[in-house]
Scaffold this active site. Sequence first.
Site, short mmCIF file in Angstrom:
data_model
loop_
_atom_site.label_atom_id
_atom_site.label_comp_id
_atom_site.label_asym_id
_atom_site.label_seq_id
_atom_site.Cartn_x
_atom_site.Cartn_y
_atom_site.Cartn_z
CG ASN A 1 3.85 6.19 11.37
OD1 ASN A 1 4.93 5.62 11.22
ND2 ASN A 1 2.95 6.29 10.43
N GLY B 1 2.78 -7.17 12.29
CA GLY B 1 3.36 -7.58 11.01
C GLY B 1 2.83 -8.94 10.66
CB THR C 1 4.55 -1.55 5.36
OG1 THR C 1 4.79 -0.18 5.12
CG2 THR C 1 3.11 -1.76 5.78
CB ILE D 1 7.87 -4.20 11.49
CG1 ILE D 1 7.01 -5.26 10.81
CG2 ILE D 1 9.01 -4.83 12.25
CD1 ILE D 1 7.75 -6.09 9.73
CG ASN E 1 -0.57 6.17 13.90
OD1 ASN E 1 -0.13 6.93 13.07
ND2 ASN E 1 0.01 5.00 14.17
CG ASN F 1 -0.37 0.73 2.39
OD1 ASN F 1 -0.40 1.95 2.47
ND2 ASN F 1 0.21 -0.03 3.30
CB ALA F 2 1.92 3.78 -1.86
CB CYS G 1 4.68 6.77 7.07
SG CYS G 1 3.68 6.55 5.57
N GLY H 1 -0.25 7.00 1.79
CA GLY H 1 0.40 8.30 1.97
C GLY H 1 -0.27 9.18 3.00
#
Lengths: 315, 288
Positions: free
Chosen positions: A140, A256, A206, A204, A112, A81-82, A143, A84
């Site tokens: 986070n 994960g 991604t 973790i 988050n 996934n991206a 990313c 963003g």
Amino acid sequence: MAEVRTISMDNTIPDTRVELCGITMDNPVIPASGTFGYGYEFAELYDINCLGTFSFKGTTGEPRFGNETPRIAECPSGMLNAVGLQNPGVDKVISEELPRLAAVFSKPVMANVSGFSVEEYVRVTEKLAAQDMVGWLEINISCPNVHGGGMSFGTDPCMAGEVVSAVRKVTDKPLIIKLSPNVTNIAEIARSCEAAGADGISLINTLMGMRLNLRTRKPIIANVTGGYSGPAVFPVALRMVYQVYDAVKIPIVGMGGISSAEDVLEMMMAGATAVEVGAANLVDPYVCRTIIEELPVTMERYGIRSLREIIGAAH
Amino acid sequence: MKQVILTITENTALTPTTWRMKLAGDVSAVTAPGQFIDLRLDGHFLRRPISVNDVEYGTDPDGGDGTVTIIYKVLGHGTEEMTHYLPGRELDVLTGLGNGYDLSDAGEHPLLIGGGVGIPPLYLAARQLMQRVRDGSVKDVTVILGFNSEDEMYYVDEFEELGCRVAVATADGSCGVKGFVTDAFRALVTECGSLCIAEAFGDENDPDSEPEYVRYTHFFTCGPEPMLRALYKEVYEEAGISGQMSFEERMGCGFGACMGCSCRTVTGYKRICKDGPVLRTEEILWQK
């Protein structure tokens, strides 16, 4: 079977409770940020108060659309996934999303926090920490799908420590730092976060990856690269949780590729106090409830009376 | 949305690359044409979202004896795998996903335009609109179907059997109008004055009847994005007919959780899977 019978005769139900940074959770299962929205899509399906807690969608200082589409690509036993960090920005999250979230979830929630500068992390953390329903803040710094922020803080021990020190100054609530696996030495980064005042480590995020479209000969994902998650990454996550457990004293939230109660036990034995479930939510929207329901019988199968006794048992 | 186990009752090829699958079980969550279902396949991590072609609810008050029909094109490993599934097999399916078409805006003379693999969801829309023809709230239903060539054509007869007026366009001219659905649209309409886009209706049984000119009231479409862009320009902007367009995007979850299929619209960011896949022409913002 002998073990099952022994425990059943004791007439005790296996204890799924865990304590994460001073807050007791009914069970260690936490839907991971970005796979559970703000909870309402899932609250339409079942009472999400059965969860240990959940980590809501990553929040930044300003509204973000995120990356162009396509943002998703399938992989063996997982996905890229991206997205963003699409989110409405911290002010709208507080004014619009959290009241709706509060209507469907009554436990402390995990906020988050993402950012593109130390100042942004501080500002978002301060605002979200001031919300009563927020129990923990998950920072986070990992990313992989944004440029100029995100993972660049989480791949350098000094920068990671800098973010943690800065957000530490604006809240007393538990700070859990979410780390990237895209590093050479995960233990070093975890130690840096602990030294800077973190209350916990989650990992973790991604793994950076990519896929090509054979017809167009170009990347499937518009952002070119994306983050790999799903059952395929479980062994990598387990290894890193195991390494971080040896490196720090603060609790670890392991994630994960977790998609079953047995995965939860394995991750906890590696060193996790609680676990997050990510990609599995997108395929089976009931998976977290199913895991929670299956935890007691799975614990009995392995002779576990309390989840607290297995944290780090592999060491 | 409802997660259910459905049993395959039919899986047949309509053309060498287009297949129809019928699935029996609880389909009560399917409430509108243009919605989709999301199938879990063995050996594939993500589900496969496929539009609803037709739905029958059955008589069981709990909705357990319904049937949903999907038509899928073999495009990759997942859809290829599906062609091997035999009747009797059970599939884990998320049903009733997406908003679907709002037929209440159809008006008296709706126009349905489908291209290739975008045709299936229009069938349920057409069937429900033809019921409204019998009720009297809709006068007639016109359908334009676009294909690459005659050997890829499917479901033309099925739309005609519903009682729709059907026009076909093929890119290679092997059947119907040569060209795209926009060429078929132009062939159907006649300009009357500066504003009126009209279509001639006559009594087929009376060669002396005068044609009646009517204006299409609304359009419903699904197909590849270049087709949607062309229809937006010709049908919405130039002919002034509002419509509803169903979009396709790579999805993660299919139910609004992951933000994998977001798009920008006039009214803000929307998720194709949850707030779409159908968007109104008035809210569409084209990118690039």
